[in-house]
Structure formats: structure tokens, C-alpha cells
Design an enzyme around this catalytic site. Structure first.
Site, PDB file in Angstrom:
ATOM      1  N   ASP A 110       0.214  19.734  26.636  1.00 20.73           N
ATOM      2  CA  ASP A 110       1.114  19.471  25.503  1.00 20.73           C
ATOM      3  C   ASP A 110       2.415  20.259  25.621  1.00 20.73           C
ATOM      4  OD1 ASP A 110      -1.209  18.240  24.786  1.00 20.73           O
ATOM      5  OD2 ASP A 110      -1.672  19.576  23.114  1.00 20.73           O
ATOM      6  N   ASP A 140      -6.957  18.497  31.324  1.00 24.65           N
ATOM      7  CA  ASP A 140      -5.989  19.553  31.678  1.00 24.65           C
ATOM      8  C   ASP A 140      -6.640  20.911  31.902  1.00 24.65           C
ATOM      9  OD1 ASP A 140      -6.371  19.941  28.914  1.00 24.65           O
ATOM     10  OD2 ASP A 140      -4.219  20.106  28.439  1.00 24.65           O
TER      11      ASP A 140
HETATM   12  C1  GLA Z   1      -5.223  19.006  22.919  1.00 23.26           C
HETATM   13  C2  GLA Z   1      -4.952  20.210  23.799  1.00 23.26           C
HETATM   14  C3  GLA Z   1      -4.563  19.771  25.215  1.00 23.26           C
HETATM   15  C4  GLA Z   1      -5.558  18.771  25.785  1.00 23.26           C
HETATM   16  C5  GLA Z   1      -5.848  17.666  24.776  1.00 23.26           C
HETATM   17  C6  GLA Z   1      -6.937  16.766  25.225  1.00 23.26           C
HETATM   18  O1  GLA Z   1      -4.044  18.284  22.706  1.00 23.26           O
HETATM   19  O2  GLA Z   1      -3.937  21.001  23.271  1.00 23.26           O
HETATM   20  O3  GLA Z   1      -4.444  20.896  26.050  1.00 23.26           O
HETATM   21  O4  GLA Z   1      -6.724  19.400  26.206  1.00 23.26           O
HETATM   22  O5  GLA Z   1      -6.198  18.175  23.500  1.00 23.26           O
HETATM   23  O6  GLA Z   1      -6.555  16.051  26.336  1.00 23.26           O
END
Ligand code: GLA
Length: 384
Positions: free
Chosen positions: A174, A38
Site C-alpha cells: 500500500d 506482499d
Molecule cells: C492490507 C495490507 C497490505 C496487504 C493487503 C492484502 O492492505 O496493508 O500490506 O497485505 O492488506 O493484500
């Protein structure tokens, strides 16, 4: 009404001696594929889960926001309803709320005093985004309570900025899925354009989450380091973000990169391709292809991105063995502990549970928690 919503309402009445006027809710998430892509402007495919954070609230006519966290041992905090904010020195849970408040006010929005009781059932440190559900539920609460009309995607961006305020330079996955999830669907999210495609969870398949109960902590540390390594690789390749790179481009510059940076970039570049292929496999209900892609994702996280731990690797293998053919299993979330996700035929679930019960404790010294979930809706707000 779900348990957490009811719990938040009851706690509100007990703490503030009045009935709440509104209820805000946002779910946690599980990421099916697309890890650490992301913040590289790439693709992810998460879905919202049946656990989340609920907030019962009422305007209090002061210039203070007062918050009770039922599930943090009934902890309490109070902070100004303005951008004039400092971080609390020890209450991390409240700093997410302080961050969201500060960032909303800095956009020029005006919020007022509010009493809030919070209850949540997203397991903490399980890689299921309890903090994103907290930020999104609170941002959406402030937006609705004070008529700010902030769009859900913007609430998500505010939540992401609140993470940075606290110290984790996370991506946008997320918060976006917590805000904008759709029941029965996973979301293909383009983390550059923020374009969303809702992809139906294939008929006859279920999402299974297994919490290793090894807690991860993403604030700072390893997570930010991975991000820096990716940014360095993008710089050497001369692209804005690794989303713009291909394996051919990476291999052409291999000699200019140290081995670690090369492998970090290889994970991200190949993972983006796997997400797009997994979307197709999902759309056509091709479990065999999905299994191949999810396990390849796991191996890439283990060997190239180096974010898995032995307990998680062991758990994945236990589950693969129990499922047999078409085992769509991988670690999910930021890494260094947390959970494993599987997309399985319901008929296999009992066998998987039995295998975990029999074997996981032997390799890890602890028990795992098994969660059968469905793809849930994103954030909601109700006037009570
Ligand atoms: C955490 C971060 C997300 C993403 C994931 C890995 O959840 O908050 O933004 O980078 O790790 O995919």
C-alpha cells in the site's frame, strides 16, 4: 487543484491564521490482483486511485507538531517533533503521524515544529488504503520540510513500520504504490526486491471500485493471524517465505500441515502465479484472461484464505452477472469487508451500476458506493 488540496489549504488558514507554505499529497490505492502476497515476499499489482490525503503545512518554530484532521470532525492533536513519542490513547488517525515522526527521528533525522491541516477523500475502512496515504503524505512532508531527502520507497518503508507501531504487521504494497504510483499505470511490485514495473492500463478499459460499505478494520486481529499462518507454512516447507514455494513443494508436505494452514499457503502460492499471469494479460490487453485470473483470485480468497464476507461475495456475483462475458471482478484489499474491484469496458458500466442499485441492498441491507477511477500518480510535494 483537487478538492482535498483546496480544503486542506482553507482549513489551515482558518485554524492557524496564516497561509501554509507547502502542500503534500499522497493517494490511496486499489489492488488489481495479488492479495496477502506482499508479506510473503511475493508479487502484487495495485494502482493509485484518484482519492488521497492532502496536507497543508508551515513550520512553526517550536518543537511541537500540531495537526488538524478536517475529515475526522476537525479533531486536533499535538505531539513532540522527536523520537520521544508515545501513542495517543484514543486518536488512531494521529498515531499514524506519531509513528511516522518517531521512525523518521529514529533514523537519525532531525525534524522541527510544524503546523499541519489534513484533508482526505479516501473512504475509511473501504480497503483503499486511507492509512497508507496518510503515512506517505506525512512522511514526504517531513522529509521535504526539513530537507531530509528521504527517497519515496524509504518513505513507504517508514509508513509500513508506522503500521506495525500501531499494531498491524502489514506488507509493503500500500505504501509503495501510494508513494511511487504512475498515472495510467498499474505497478507490478516484487515485494522482496522492491523492483517495480509500470504496466499500462490497457486502452479501452476502466478501473471500477465498488465499496460494499461494510467497514473493515485491519489493526491487529485476523490480519496478523493470517500472516502467522503463512509464516508457519513457510517454516514447515523449509523456505524463507511462501514466495519461494511451489504447489509441488506444498503438496509433498501436505500431511505435515493442518487443513487451514495448507489452504492459506495454497492461496498465496497460486496468487503469486496469478499476478505474474495478470501482468501479461494486462500488457497484451487480454480481458478474457484477466477475468479468469481475477475471479480465480476471488474464489481463492473466499475458500482458501477465508477473508471475504457474504456481502462482498454477493456483490462480486451481482457484478459478474451484469458484466456477462469477460467479467474481471474480485474483492480488493485486506478483506473482512471493504471493496470490490473490476476492470471493465466503459460501455458496461451503466449496466453494472443498475444491477448493483437493484440488487445489493436486498442481500446486504445497505447501499454500495460506486467509484470510477483512473490509475493516478503517487505522492507529490509542492512549495506554495
Ligand atoms: C492490507 C495490507 C497490505 C496487504 C493487503 C492484502 O492492505 O496493508 O500490506 O497485505 O492488506 O493484500
Amino acid at each position: 487543484m483537487t478538492d482535498v488540496k483546496q480544503k486542506a489549504i482553507e482549513a489551515f488558514e482558518k485554524q492557524f491564521g496564516a497561509k501554509p507554505e507547502m502542500l503534500s499529497y499522497a493517494p490511496g490505492r486499489v489492488n488489481l490482483i495479488g492479495e496477502h502476497t506482499d508479506y510473503n515476499d511475493g508479487f502484487v499489482m495495485p494502482c493509485a486511485i484518484k482519492f488521497g490525503t492532502a496536507m497543508a503545512a508551515r513550520k512553526n518554530g517550536t518543537d511541537k507538531i500540531r495537526v488538524l484532521a478536517v475529515d475526522v470532525n476537525g479533531d486536533f492533536d499535538e505531539f513532540p517533533a522527536s523520537a520521544d513519542m508515545v501513542k495517543h490513547e484514543s486518536k488512531t488517525w494521529s498515531n499514524y503521524l506519531r509513528g511516522v515522526t518517531k521512525l523518521i527521528c529514529e533514523r537519525g533525522c532531525k525534524v522541527g515544529g510544524l503546523d499541519v491541516a489534513i484533508a482526505g477523500d479516501v473512504p475509511l475502512g473501504a480497503g483503499l488504503s486511507s492509512s497508507a496515504s496518510l503515512e506517505v503524505a506525512f512522511g514526504n512532508l517531513l522529509s521535504n520540510a526539513f530537507g531530509l531527502n528521504i527517497e519515496l520507497q524509504d518513505i513507504a518503508l517508514i509508513g509500513q513500520a508506522a503500521e506495525a507501531y500501531i499494531g498491524c504487521k502489514c506488507g509493503i504494497m500500500d505504501q509503495t504504490i501510494s508513494a511511487c504510483g504512475k498515472k495510467g499505470c498499474a505497478m507490478r511490485l516484487d515485494c522482496r526486491s522492491l523492483e517495480k514495473l509500470q504496466v499500462k492500463v490497457p486502452e479501452g478499459l476502466e478501473v471500477l471500485i465498488v465499496n460494499s460499505n461494510v467497514k473493515h478494520a485491519l489493526v491487529g486481529g485476523e490480519y496478523n493471524e493470517r500472516r502467522e499462518q503463512c509464516e508457519k507454512a513457510a517454516q514447515v516447507l523449509g523456505v524463507k517465505a511462501l514466495r519461494d514455494a511451489t504447489m509441488e513443494m506444498l503438496d509433498a508436505r501436505k500431511s505435515e500441515l493442518d487443513d487451514v494452514t495448507y489452504r492459506r499457503a495454497r492461496h498465496v502460492i497460486t496468487e503469486d502465479d496469478r499476478v505474474l499471469a495478470a501482468v501479461k494479460a494486462f500488457e497484451s490487453g487480454d480481458l478474457s484472461k484477466l477475468a479468469e485470473l481475477m475471479y480465480a483470485s476471488h474464489c481463492s480468497m473466499r475458500d482458501d484464505f477465508e477473508i471475504t464476507i457474504p456481502e462482498i461475495d454477493g456483490l462480486v456475483e451481482i457484478m459478474r452477472k451484469a458484466i456477462g462475458e469477460n467479467a474481471a471482478v474480485r474483492m480488493t484489499g485486506g478483506g473482512f469487508g471493504g471493496s470490490v474491484v473490476a476492470v471493465v469496458e466503459p460501455a458496461k458500466i451503466e449496466k453494472v451500476k443498475a444491477a448493483i442499485d437493484a440488487e445489493y441492498e436486498k442481500i446486504s441491507g445497505r447501499k454500495a458506493t460506486i467509484i470510477e477511477t483512473y490509475a493516478a500518480d503517487g505522492a507529490s510535494f509542492t512549495v506554495l
